[in-house]
Write a protein that holds these residues in place. Sequence first.
Motif, PDB file in Angstrom:
ATOM      1  N   PRO A  58      -3.125 -12.343  14.480  1.00 51.61           N
ATOM      2  CA  PRO A  58      -4.217 -11.713  13.746  1.00 51.61           C
ATOM      3  C   PRO A  58      -3.903 -10.260  13.415  1.00 51.61           C
ATOM      4  N   GLY A  59      -4.270  -9.848  12.215  1.00 48.07           N
ATOM      5  CA  GLY A  59      -4.034  -8.455  11.863  1.00 48.07           C
ATOM      6  C   GLY A  59      -4.199  -8.186  10.384  1.00 48.07           C
ATOM      7  N   ASP A  60      -4.321  -6.911  10.080  1.00 47.77           N
ATOM      8  CA  ASP A  60      -4.504  -6.402   8.731  1.00 47.77           C
ATOM      9  C   ASP A  60      -3.271  -5.578   8.386  1.00 47.77           C
ATOM     10  N   VAL A  61      -2.627  -5.878   7.281  1.00 49.82           N
ATOM     11  CA  VAL A  61      -1.382  -5.183   6.930  1.00 49.82           C
ATOM     12  C   VAL A  61      -1.597  -3.717   6.594  1.00 49.82           C
ATOM     13  N   THR A  62      -2.841  -3.292   6.422  1.00 50.25           N
ATOM     14  CA  THR A  62      -3.087  -1.877   6.169  1.00 50.25           C
ATOM     15  C   THR A  62      -3.185  -1.072   7.457  1.00 50.25           C
ATOM     16  N   SER A  63      -3.079  -1.729   8.609  1.00 49.89           N
ATOM     17  CA  SER A  63      -3.185  -1.068   9.908  1.00 49.89           C
ATOM     18  C   SER A  63      -1.818  -0.959  10.560  1.00 49.89           C
ATOM     19  N   ALA A  64      -1.393   0.265  10.872  1.00 51.28           N
ATOM     20  CA  ALA A  64      -0.109   0.466  11.543  1.00 51.28           C
ATOM     21  C   ALA A  64      -0.109  -0.198  12.914  1.00 51.28           C
ATOM     22  N   GLU A  65      -1.231  -0.150  13.608  1.00 52.94           N
ATOM     23  CA  GLU A  65      -1.336  -0.789  14.919  1.00 52.94           C
ATOM     24  C   GLU A  65      -1.131  -2.295  14.819  1.00 52.94           C
ATOM     25  N   HIS A  66      -1.714  -2.906  13.800  1.00 59.45           N
ATOM     26  CA  HIS A  66      -1.571  -4.344  13.634  1.00 59.45           C
ATOM     27  C   HIS A  66      -0.148  -4.719  13.224  1.00 59.45           C
ATOM     28  N   LEU A  67       0.499  -3.883  12.439  1.00 57.03           N
ATOM     29  CA  LEU A  67       1.896  -4.146  12.093  1.00 57.03           C
ATOM     30  C   LEU A  67       2.793  -4.031  13.317  1.00 57.03           C
ATOM     31  N   ASP A  68       2.467  -3.099  14.208  1.00 59.45           N
ATOM     32  CA  ASP A  68       3.213  -3.005  15.467  1.00 59.45           C
ATOM     33  C   ASP A  68       3.064  -4.287  16.273  1.00 59.45           C
ATOM     34  N   ARG A  69       1.850  -4.856  16.266  1.00 62.08           N
ATOM     35  CA  ARG A  69       1.598  -6.099  16.987  1.00 62.08           C
ATOM     36  C   ARG A  69       2.432  -7.240  16.404  1.00 62.08           C
ATOM     37  N   LEU A  70       2.510  -7.284  15.085  1.00 64.16           N
ATOM     38  CA  LEU A  70       3.319  -8.313  14.431  1.00 64.16           C
ATOM     39  C   LEU A  70       4.792  -8.146  14.784  1.00 64.16           C
ATOM     40  N   ALA A 103     -12.870   2.350  -3.567  1.00 63.93           N
ATOM     41  CA  ALA A 103     -12.416   1.047  -4.055  1.00 63.93           C
ATOM     42  C   ALA A 103     -10.960   1.115  -4.507  1.00 63.93           C
ATOM     43  N   PHE A 104     -10.592   2.206  -5.155  1.00 62.48           N
ATOM     44  CA  PHE A 104      -9.203   2.409  -5.573  1.00 62.48           C
ATOM     45  C   PHE A 104      -8.284   2.392  -4.350  1.00 62.48           C
ATOM     46  N   ASP A 105      -8.635   3.165  -3.335  1.00 64.05           N
ATOM     47  CA  ASP A 105      -7.800   3.267  -2.138  1.00 64.05           C
ATOM     48  C   ASP A 105      -7.690   1.923  -1.424  1.00 64.05           C
ATOM     49  N   GLU A 106      -8.793   1.176  -1.365  1.00 66.19           N
ATOM     50  CA  GLU A 106      -8.773  -0.112  -0.682  1.00 66.19           C
ATOM     51  C   GLU A 106      -7.854  -1.100  -1.380  1.00 66.19           C
ATOM     52  N   THR A 107      -7.924  -1.161  -2.708  1.00 65.79           N
ATOM     53  CA  THR A 107      -7.082  -2.097  -3.455  1.00 65.79           C
ATOM     54  C   THR A 107      -5.619  -1.697  -3.375  1.00 65.79           C
ATOM     55  N   MET A 108      -5.336  -0.413  -3.508  1.00 69.99           N
ATOM     56  CA  MET A 108      -3.957   0.048  -3.396  1.00 69.99           C
ATOM     57  C   MET A 108      -3.408  -0.174  -1.995  1.00 69.99           C
ATOM     58  N   ALA A 109      -4.252   0.009  -0.991  1.00 70.64           N
ATOM     59  CA  ALA A 109      -3.800  -0.172   0.392  1.00 70.64           C
ATOM     60  C   ALA A 109      -3.408  -1.610   0.667  1.00 70.64           C
ATOM     61  N   SER A 110      -4.238  -2.555   0.238  1.00 69.18           N
ATOM     62  CA  SER A 110      -3.961  -3.955   0.562  1.00 69.18           C
ATOM     63  C   SER A 110      -2.823  -4.527  -0.265  1.00 69.18           C
ATOM     64  N   ASN A 111      -2.652  -4.070  -1.495  1.00 66.85           N
ATOM     65  CA  ASN A 111      -1.659  -4.658  -2.393  1.00 66.85           C
ATOM     66  C   ASN A 111      -0.346  -3.900  -2.487  1.00 66.85           C
ATOM     67  N   ALA A 112      -0.340  -2.623  -2.205  1.00 66.18           N
ATOM     68  CA  ALA A 112       0.886  -1.836  -2.338  1.00 66.18           C
ATOM     69  C   ALA A 112       1.282  -1.170  -1.021  1.00 66.18           C
ATOM     70  N   ARG A 113       0.404  -0.351  -0.487  1.00 60.35           N
ATOM     71  CA  ARG A 113       0.723   0.334   0.768  1.00 60.35           C
ATOM     72  C   ARG A 113       1.009  -0.656   1.889  1.00 60.35           C
ATOM     73  N   GLY A 114       0.168  -1.698   2.000  1.00 64.26           N
ATOM     74  CA  GLY A 114       0.369  -2.687   3.048  1.00 64.26           C
ATOM     75  C   GLY A 114       1.700  -3.404   2.927  1.00 64.26           C
ATOM     76  N   VAL A 115       2.087  -3.749   1.716  1.00 67.72           N
ATOM     77  CA  VAL A 115       3.370  -4.406   1.487  1.00 67.72           C
ATOM     78  C   VAL A 115       4.513  -3.471   1.868  1.00 67.72           C
ATOM     79  N   TYR A 116       4.426  -2.237   1.426  1.00 61.24           N
ATOM     80  CA  TYR A 116       5.483  -1.262   1.686  1.00 61.24           C
ATOM     81  C   TYR A 116       5.742  -1.106   3.184  1.00 61.24           C
ATOM     82  N   PHE A 117       4.669  -0.899   3.936  1.00 65.21           N
ATOM     83  CA  PHE A 117       4.841  -0.628   5.359  1.00 65.21           C
ATOM     84  C   PHE A 117       5.039  -1.891   6.187  1.00 65.21           C
ATOM     85  N   THR A 118       4.650  -3.055   5.658  1.00 70.10           N
ATOM     86  CA  THR A 118       5.024  -4.306   6.316  1.00 70.10           C
ATOM     87  C   THR A 118       6.534  -4.457   6.321  1.00 70.10           C
ATOM     88  N   VAL A 119       7.148  -4.247   5.167  1.00 68.94           N
ATOM     89  CA  VAL A 119       8.605  -4.354   5.088  1.00 68.94           C
ATOM     90  C   VAL A 119       9.270  -3.292   5.952  1.00 68.94           C
TER      91      VAL A 119
END
Length: 243
Positions: A58-70, A103-119
């Motif tokens: 479980p986790g949200d890709v916009t969260s650094a803590e959750h990415l650490d868990r993954l 709304a801008f920040d939320e959409t950018m976070a889930s679609n771009a920022r989250g992808v960037y920091f997941t990788v």
Amino acid sequence: MTQLAGKVAVITGGSASIGLATARRFVAEGARVFLTGRRAEPLAAAAGDLGPAATGVPGDVTSAEHLDRLHAAVAEHGRGLDVLFANAGGGSFTPFGEVTPDAFDETMASNARGVYFTVQRLLPLLNRDASVILMSSVGGTVAVPGLSVYSAAKAAIRSLARGLAAELGERGIRVNAISPGYIRTKPGQADVDAFQAAGAAGTPLRRVGRPEEVAAAALFLASGESSYVTGTELFVDGGRTQV
């Protein structure tokens, strides 16, 4: 022989739709799959349905803590990572003049920022010759009224695939983007059905796609069948952007 035998894969946004269809295909092809999702119950149901070859994290890709868990879950498995499908994201229709900063920040976070920091977070686990697949969209190429922020984020993902392909190529890591068109992800919702029907009318194949058709494209990019393919954008759109 299965195409992903012995491979370890991560699929973000893997509890439904394209992510789940891809997880099913990867498991069928022999992969050990780690799935992420923001909602614990659907994620657990998806992992249970896929069987012992799948693990839900479980986790949200916009969260650094959750990415650490993954990262920790995959690292504990001890075999590194062969395939990363950064699929999580989404958007909603909002006229340009009504988009708020939040709304801008939320959409950018889930679609771009989250992808960037997941990788970035999973990069230390990527084995040599690994495949990274980024989820873009035809919205990053063609105009869709009401989706200006989402489209901008998906265009950024296309550019990111190029940049990472150039930077990670010396390790043999391939990075590509998938850009689906109109895919039947939420059947039965009147507004979504109407939007997709209109889209299908402008698509050369005159129909919407299925999540399984995107999963087949993801399998190609994940497998050795695409061993000399990197930096590309693979459209799965019935010809919407190309004809």
